[in-house]
Design a protein around this motif. Sequence first.
Motif, PDB file in Angstrom:
ATOM      1  N   PRO B  80       0.791  -1.250   0.000  1.00 30.72           N
ATOM      2  CA  PRO B  80       0.000   0.000   0.000  1.00 30.72           C
ATOM      3  C   PRO B  80       0.821   1.297   0.000  1.00 30.72           C
ATOM      4  O   PRO B  80       0.441   2.246  -0.687  1.00 30.72           O
ATOM      5  CB  PRO B  80      -0.857  -0.120   1.256  1.00 30.72           C
ATOM      6  N   PRO B  81       1.945   1.415   0.748  1.00 35.13           N
ATOM      7  CA  PRO B  81       2.659   2.704   0.759  1.00 35.13           C
ATOM      8  C   PRO B  81       3.211   3.076  -0.618  1.00 35.13           C
ATOM      9  O   PRO B  81       3.620   4.232  -0.818  1.00 35.13           O
ATOM     10  CB  PRO B  81       3.821   2.473   1.738  1.00 35.13           C
ATOM     11  N   LYS B 130      14.100   2.669  -5.372  1.00 35.70           N
ATOM     12  CA  LYS B 130      13.714   1.276  -5.566  1.00 35.70           C
ATOM     13  C   LYS B 130      13.396   0.515  -4.270  1.00 35.70           C
ATOM     14  O   LYS B 130      12.398  -0.209  -4.220  1.00 35.70           O
ATOM     15  CB  LYS B 130      14.797   0.547  -6.372  1.00 35.70           C
ATOM     16  N   PRO B 131      14.219   0.644  -3.217  1.00 33.06           N
ATOM     17  CA  PRO B 131      13.924  -0.118  -1.982  1.00 33.06           C
ATOM     18  C   PRO B 131      12.540   0.186  -1.403  1.00 33.06           C
ATOM     19  O   PRO B 131      11.948  -0.657  -0.738  1.00 33.06           O
ATOM     20  CB  PRO B 131      15.029   0.338  -1.022  1.00 33.06           C
ATOM     21  N   LEU B 133       9.957   0.821  -3.229  1.00 31.28           N
ATOM     22  CA  LEU B 133       8.928   0.572  -4.239  1.00 31.28           C
ATOM     23  C   LEU B 133       8.895  -0.905  -4.634  1.00 31.28           C
ATOM     24  O   LEU B 133       9.211  -1.255  -5.772  1.00 31.28           O
ATOM     25  CB  LEU B 133       9.210   1.417  -5.487  1.00 31.28           C
ATOM     26  N   PRO B 134       8.508  -1.793  -3.698  1.00 26.61           N
ATOM     27  CA  PRO B 134       8.473  -3.211  -4.082  1.00 26.61           C
ATOM     28  C   PRO B 134       7.470  -3.444  -5.218  1.00 26.61           C
ATOM     29  O   PRO B 134       6.399  -2.845  -5.225  1.00 26.61           O
ATOM     30  CB  PRO B 134       8.029  -3.920  -2.794  1.00 26.61           C
ATOM     31  N   GLY B 135       7.856  -4.292  -6.153  1.00 25.73           N
ATOM     32  CA  GLY B 135       6.950  -4.625  -7.256  1.00 25.73           C
ATOM     33  C   GLY B 135       7.054  -3.689  -8.432  1.00 25.73           C
ATOM     34  O   GLY B 135       6.564  -3.987  -9.512  1.00 25.73           O
ATOM     35  N   VAL B 136       7.717  -2.524  -8.224  1.00 23.63           N
ATOM     36  CA  VAL B 136       7.790  -1.549  -9.322  1.00 23.63           C
ATOM     37  C   VAL B 136       9.139  -1.686 -10.015  1.00 23.63           C
ATOM     38  O   VAL B 136      10.163  -1.868  -9.363  1.00 23.63           O
ATOM     39  CB  VAL B 136       7.644  -0.107  -8.777  1.00 23.63           C
ATOM     40  N   GLN B 208      10.043 -12.626  -2.278  1.00 28.22           N
ATOM     41  CA  GLN B 208       9.845 -11.168  -2.354  1.00 28.22           C
ATOM     42  C   GLN B 208       9.641 -10.689  -3.793  1.00 28.22           C
ATOM     43  O   GLN B 208       9.549  -9.499  -4.050  1.00 28.22           O
ATOM     44  CB  GLN B 208      11.056 -10.429  -1.764  1.00 28.22           C
ATOM     45  N   GLY B 209       9.623 -11.641  -4.712  1.00 32.66           N
ATOM     46  CA  GLY B 209       9.414 -11.255  -6.106  1.00 32.66           C
ATOM     47  C   GLY B 209      10.701 -10.855  -6.800  1.00 32.66           C
ATOM     48  O   GLY B 209      10.673 -10.330  -7.901  1.00 32.66           O
TER      49      GLY B 209
END
Lengths: 360, 574
Positions: B80-81, B130-131, B133-136, B208-209
């Motif tokens: 969400p963040p 980047k750290p 923004l997980p998934g981006v 974690q993807g």
Amino acid sequence: MARAWHRDTYWPFVISFAGLLGLGLLFVFSASHYDPAHYEMRQIFWVAVALFFFAAGFLLGYRTFLGFSRLFYAAIILMLLYVLAVSKARLGAQRWIEIGPLALQPSEFAKLAVLLFLTDYLGGRPIFEKEHSTLLGAVMLTGIPMLLILKQPDLGTALVLVSMAIAMLFYWGLKYRYFIFSILGFCLTAPLIWAGLKDYQRNRIMVFLNPERDPLGAGYTAVQSKIAIGSGGLLGKGFLHGTQTQLKFVPEHHTDFIFCVFGEEMGFAGAAVLLLCYGVLFYSILRILEHTTDVKARLLAVGLLAMLFSQVFINIGMSFGLMPITGITLPLFSYGGSSLVSTALGLGMVLSIHKERSIF
Amino acid sequence: MMRLRIIRGVVFGGLAVLGLGLFRVQVLQGPMYRAMGEQNRIRLIPMEAFRGKVVDRAKRLLATNRVSYDVVATPEDVTPPVFPLLARLLEISESEIRKRMSAPREYPFAPALIKPDIPREKVFNLEEMKPDLPGVSIQISGIRYYPYHTTASHLIGYIGKISEREYAALPRDRYGMNSLLGRLGIEKIYDDSLRGWRGGRQIEVDAQGNFVRVLSEKKAQPGSDLTLTLDLDFQQKIEQMLVDKRASVVVLDLDSEGLLALASSPAFDPNIFVAPGHSQERLDILRDKSSPMLDRGTGSAYPPGSIFKLVTAMAALERGKITPETRLFCPGYYKLGKRVFHCWDADGHGSLNLYEAIERSCNAYFYQLGARLAPEDIAYYARQFGLGDVMRLEVTDMTPGLVPDRVWKEKHAHEAWYAGDTLSFAIGQSYLLTSPIQILRLSAIIAKNGQVVEPRLVLPDADSEESRPEKKRVAVSEANIKVIQKAMLNVVQSNKGTGQFARVNFDKMAAKTGTAQAPPLQAHSWMTGFFPYDKPRIAFVVFVEHGGPGGITAAKIVNDTIKLWNSIYGTGVA
């Protein structure tokens, strides 16, 4: 009346038949209960229709249907031609004929039509006379609908037709050398055909034989399907608790890949029970066959057995990577009215053979 | 029964094989697959193929690809963040990001496109964050780019996003959910060869993807490049001559039958259809009253006016109604019953033979030919030169134009064909409609002594050359074509010719002017011909919508065009 029913019925046959239908219904529900299309409600309707046709096959008897086999065959050919014409007009593959809210899949009925016509045809021609011309007739009779179905394109159903015809010719008594020559002939001409193909056609075949070559399409499905089934383990994740199939990793999971849902949720134990059900059904068909002296009845039973067995083998086989992926339903189990109704009608006819069995 | 035993063996053997196979996958390998499944470790990343480039005859890039940095996100991995942070970085609303993430995707865990083509400094910003923004992530893709913007835009065309219906109907190995398809021009016609084959990667990721390794990969195959017959330099300079006009100029190399230039003005910039944003510009282009999307050279048909007299003359010669020396009198008009048909020169041209009648473009002479010919005769010869039919050319939305006759008029105008219609037809008016490229072809065939010419934008491969059909001829004798050539020479070179303004001082030119009435506005201005007269190397057509007299407006452009051509391809005599 009840006694007559009891006497005329071969119980292991009926129990395995009902068991498969029931299990199928449960897992069509599991595969689609979150799906707004509600396939399970439609499947209940189709099971009812299928039971009606099963009863009709049993009560009217297989001879009645053999009498209509030519007419039925002709009607199916017309339907297949119609489907091809429509899909050409719509610029896309189309396998259905839409009649109001219902969608008929003529290729499913084509299996039954070929079975009946071939039974009538081979049953009326003894093996020791004009073997050549009879063989040629049988090949044409199977080949015409097969080519129309291949053109749809529906490779799976075409394969089922071939296995069925081979089994019936084999049982009819066609000399072994014909089978040996056919295999040799195929092996010899295959390289020539291969050389004549265009690059993209070869590529399609390679992907078909080895899905890993195409990670975007068939290869993806193959891997995901294997993961779903494998992750079921020995006892499964429990009814409605599959994660892979529920998350739609596997496409077509209420039809062609229904076994994925089953394998994931019920595990190897469930799969073994399912195989046992099919085993009992196949065993029953063979028993019924052994107790009749009518050549046509025997051919009919062998043909239906081959049809069902090849579907079960290809469908379950493809779901864990034993067979290449083709669109084919798991008989009595997958969602789909046409497949259910035609299978039930065929089984009804086979059970009607049991009524006329000779006791020995 | 031996055979029944074999069947039984196959059936139960088969079931046993299935059972054993399932035992292996589910029981022996079960834990492995369960681990793979629980963490959804396998992901599929489709890779689009780079589209082939389009180049001109000198290999200058007309359509190419530039790098685009796209922000993508795997919704399953996004926390969400991320939403407010990403919204701030990309300057788009949170709800827009959510909308993009819930758009349909081709595969589970396939990244969704959040914002395409972001500037490079934004890329650095994003990488630094980047750290948080997980998934981006940033994906590099190719974006179509037309370096010369409006130049030859009608011919090159543009590409656009695949529609849902197309996606459903087309094969997966070539068309993905976000694929782009040729929508106009060369991009559309050669879509199949320009588009390559998509590839993809199956990758394994951790919980974690994050990427762990590639499981299998199919490389994307880029599309083939395509070479056009156009000369970019020539085309550009011609387009500059046409600025602020509604006009078209087409020049054909007679030897290769390749088009050197096919200009239509006004034009549009295809980049606005392929680069993100620009929706206002797109609307403006589509609503513009001067129709910049219309290719005036091939997609629109106009009355050819006096240029058509060439066809009428050939019909009269071939049908034996006149010889080149037949003299007819022009008093400045021609009377048909009570109706008076005027010649453009009210004083009259006096007595003329065919050469003079074409040279001075005398209407009265051709009214008299019209009176001697049936409309079917004229229509027959018009069709011999491909008028009234769609040309076989690598251009989209070509118009067939219209060659009328009795049957057509009765069917479409619900009216009988009158004798007066034939007179108008004979001078290229009435219902007759032709596109500039069709008129160009008429001149090209005359220049080649009656041999049929098929203009092309793309030259065939060397090996398929032999499959081309044999050279056909139109049904006009070479002697009669020579008559027309000589008359066309006089149009430019004689001091009484209507096309003197086109004359150049380094070689002889043959041409014909046309001034097609288009009331209530000014007439359309036409001129077509070939150059040089003795050994023709090019055929040309100039058309200016409502441009006024052909001998003035169009002839001046012809003059400029021929000078321009000579400066590039000429022998240096000038």
